[in-house]
Design a protein around this motif. Structure first.
Motif, mmCIF file in Angstrom:
data_model
loop_
_atom_site.group_PDB
_atom_site.id
_atom_site.type_symbol
_atom_site.label_atom_id
_atom_site.label_comp_id
_atom_site.label_asym_id
_atom_site.label_seq_id
_atom_site.Cartn_x
_atom_site.Cartn_y
_atom_site.Cartn_z
ATOM 1 N N LEU A 171 -41.021 -64.624 -7.759
ATOM 2 C CA LEU A 171 -42.206 -66.010 -6.436
ATOM 3 C C LEU A 171 -40.998 -65.881 -5.855
ATOM 4 O O LEU A 171 -40.849 -65.767 -5.298
ATOM 5 C CB LEU A 171 -42.555 -67.041 -7.573
ATOM 6 N N ARG A 172 -39.837 -65.879 -6.721
ATOM 7 C CA ARG A 172 -38.228 -65.632 -6.000
ATOM 8 C C ARG A 172 -38.025 -64.249 -4.953
ATOM 9 O O ARG A 172 -38.070 -64.604 -3.657
ATOM 10 C CB ARG A 172 -36.641 -65.904 -7.030
ATOM 11 N N THR A 173 -38.815 -63.627 -5.414
ATOM 12 C CA THR A 173 -38.758 -61.981 -5.142
ATOM 13 C C THR A 173 -39.277 -62.138 -4.172
ATOM 14 O O THR A 173 -39.555 -61.273 -2.987
ATOM 15 C CB THR A 173 -38.713 -61.191 -5.844
ATOM 16 N N TRP A 174 -40.631 -62.702 -3.988
ATOM 17 C CA TRP A 174 -41.804 -62.644 -2.648
ATOM 18 C C TRP A 174 -41.312 -63.805 -1.836
ATOM 19 O O TRP A 174 -41.059 -63.175 -0.563
ATOM 20 C CB TRP A 174 -43.580 -63.097 -3.408
ATOM 21 N N LEU A 175 -40.672 -64.958 -2.246
ATOM 22 C CA LEU A 175 -40.616 -65.931 -1.246
ATOM 23 C C LEU A 175 -39.256 -65.357 -0.574
ATOM 24 O O LEU A 175 -39.755 -65.286 0.798
ATOM 25 C CB LEU A 175 -39.774 -67.031 -2.136
#
Length: 587
Positions: A222-226
């Motif tokens: 999710l961090r990578t996506w954000l």
């Protein structure tokens, strides 16, 4: 009519002419009474818009007109036909054996529900006087700051797409609330609500996005996506990813995710983006635990559309600070643990290094402190201190618009400090902001050439009084003339060195700022300085530097026409029952 209503006899029918105003006093109120056919009408004689006497206007066909701004009202209900005004309090009347009686209290007694409804309507239509009177009314009913923040947040979340100055002011008001007086609180909250209404005016209501139901991605994905969605400015993707993460982690987890994602764009929008994000997280902490689902979507447009410092020539030439920061970020990422040692202290010359003209040395010194396990909040505090020094030494020979640079840097450094203080455990995501904040301070160095001289010795302040009242009065007087504005820091330094209550100084400076026609950046700096100052011990030079910077910044833009605060003043006076104009008293 109200049950158990008490009445006052004001005369007989023949004493009240048709469609002609007749003034009477009922209790502490001055009322305008007139005959409308078979009915006797009674209204508060003060126009709800600005308080002018309605008896000096006109009554025709049941419409009461105030001649000062030509606001028109229904004499029966008191409702305004012109929305820039407000409704008039009306009083029931009765006739008994030719005697005319007026109720001693208005037909509708405002309660919390009334003022909440009026506040929302006033903000929807952006009518300053209704906003101000509603805020004054709610505060008069002792509604808590928590309830008021929730009301304003709900309005902002529903009525505009993007976090801006209004929402920031709401959070700042709550942060400063314990340290400012009831009167200053009123002015602050009125201004915050008015700014929020302006931000929302002519904007479409927001379109809710949802979290990704059924998604099982771990937090790292999710961090990578954000980070990816922020970089490509994909608002919908960023919002859905952040809402999904918010369902799984608390404020600390969101704090880390946003610190990392926002810092990928260096000092974006001159630090505004990071500061606004910090305020959003502070707001979430103030409200109920599920408030993240309401607050976070409002900050996403600011995050995704902001321009970063990597797009600015000032950060690329003559030294490419962006690449320099990235290289030091690589080294920061390789540090195995960010645990602090309570016995570790900052190197003695750390502040001096921060203010030097050697960016590589500055960044290296920060990494050395982290490797030495110095508490990162102490590093962040010192960077904010250095930013305040840059602001304090800004010379008036510069273009006045250049004040924005060091002021923005101070607010940005303060936001970085807040992210670190909020983190339950430190990580690369929260600490990387230290490097960017230090470079923002470095870039402001030319704005201290020549450095403004500041009061430091007791000789500079020997002629000033010692007592609290005289010092605060003298400080206020410095903002009444551009010729004395340069003198303002002396009064604050004298006040601090005598050990007087800091909250009174904060209240005075906040009140001064709110009374002027200044943009929200000025109050933003006051709040940052107040919050930073509380983290320094009494008697420290850092406290003095912080207040010198904020006071000089505000004083340089004063005095103004001071027209914006008039609305709050009028609302406060209308909330009371005394006549506002002398000729009303003489009528």
């Amino acid at each position: 009519m109200k049950r158990n209503q008490s009445w006052t006899r004001i005369g007989t029918l023949d004493t009240i002419p048709e469609s002609e105003p007749h003034l009477v006093t009922v209790g502490e109120r001055r009322l305008m009474v007139y005959r409308d056919g078979e009915h006797i009408r009674a209204l508060d004689n003060r126009c709800p818009h600005m308080g002018f006497p309605l008896n000096k206007g006109e009554i025709k066909d049941g419409v009461v007109t105030c001649y000062w701004h030509h606001a028109r009202f229904d004499g029966d209900s008191g409702c305004a036909f012109d929305l820039f005004a407000d409704d008039i309090p009306v009083f029931d009347t009765r006739v008994d054996n030719d005697s005319v009686f007026i109720a001693n209290s208005p037909r509708h007694t405002p309660d919390k529900a009334y003022y909440v409804k009026r506040l929302n309507k006033g903000m929807e239509q952006n009518i300053p006087i209704i906003i101000a009177k509603s805020v004054v009314g709610l505060l008069g009913l002792n509604v808590t700051i928590g309830e008021l923040v929730e009301l304003l947040t709900e309005f902002g979340q529903k009525n505009h797409e993007n976090w801006s100055s209004g929402m920031t002011m709401v959070v700042m008001a709550a942060n400063l609330w314990p340290r400012i007086s009831p009167e200053t609180r009123t002015y602050f909250l009125v201004e915050a609500a008015r700014q929020l209404a302006t931000d929302c005016q002519n904007r479409s209501s927001r379109r809710d996005r949802l979290s990704m139901n059924g998604n099982d991605a771990d937090l790292e994905r999710l961090r990578t996506w954000l980070k990816k969605w922020v970089q490509v400015r994909h608002r919908d993707g960023a919002e859905r990813t952040l809402l999904t993460a918010a369902e799984r982690v608390g404020v600390d987890g969101i704090n880390e995710l946003l610190a990392d994602g926002v810092n990928d764009r260096f000092c974006s929008d001159t630090g505004h983006t990071f500061d606004f994000t910090n305020k959003a997280l502070q707001l979430i902490s103030m409200l109920e635990i599920d408030s993240a689902q309401k607050v976070l979507p409002v900050i996403i447009p600011e995050i995704t559309r902001a321009r970063g410092a990597e797009e600015s020539s000032a950060w690329r030439s003559p030294i490419d600070l962006i690449e320099l920061i990235k290289r030091h970020e690589c080294e920061l990422r390789e540090i195995e643990a960010y645990r602090s040692n309570t016995e570790a202290t900052l190197q003695k010359d750390f502040l001096t290094i921060l203010l030097e003209d050697q960016p590589k040395k500055i960044l290296g010194a920060i990494l050395e402190q982290i490797k030495a396990r110095v508490d990162p909040s102490l590093i962040a505090r010192e960077i904010a201190h250095a930013a305040a020094i840059r602001l304090a030494h800004f010379p008036t020979s510069n273009d006045i618009n250049d004040w924005f640079n060091p002021a923005h840097t101070l607010n940005f450094a303060h936001a970085v400090h807040c992210f670190i203080l909020r983190a339950e455990s430190q990580s690369f995501a929260t600490l990387r902001g230290l490097l960017t904040a230090a470079m923002a301070v470095y870039l402001d160095r030319f704005l201290n050439i020549p450095a403004a001289r500041l009061p430091t010795s007791e000789r500079d302040m020997a002629s000033l009084p010692n007592n609290v009242e005289a010092l605060l009065k003298g400080l206020r007087a410095c903002f009444d003339s551009t010729d004395t504005a340069i003198d303002a820091p002396r009064w604050a330094v004298r006040y601090l060195r005598l050990g007087h209550p800091e909250s009174l100084l904060i209240d005075t400076i906040t009140d001064i700022t709110l009374r002027e026609d200044l943009d929200f950046h000025k109050i933003q700096s006051i709040e940052a300085v107040a919050e930073e100052s509380m983290l320094w011990p009494t008697g420290s030079s850092a406290k003095e530097h912080l207040y010198k910077g904020a006071i000089r910044y505000i004083a340089a833009h004063c005095p103004t026409r001071r027209s914006r605060s008039k609305i709050a003043q009028i609302a406060i006076r209308l909330q009371g029952r005394e006549p506002i104009h002398k000729f009303e008293q003489l009528a």
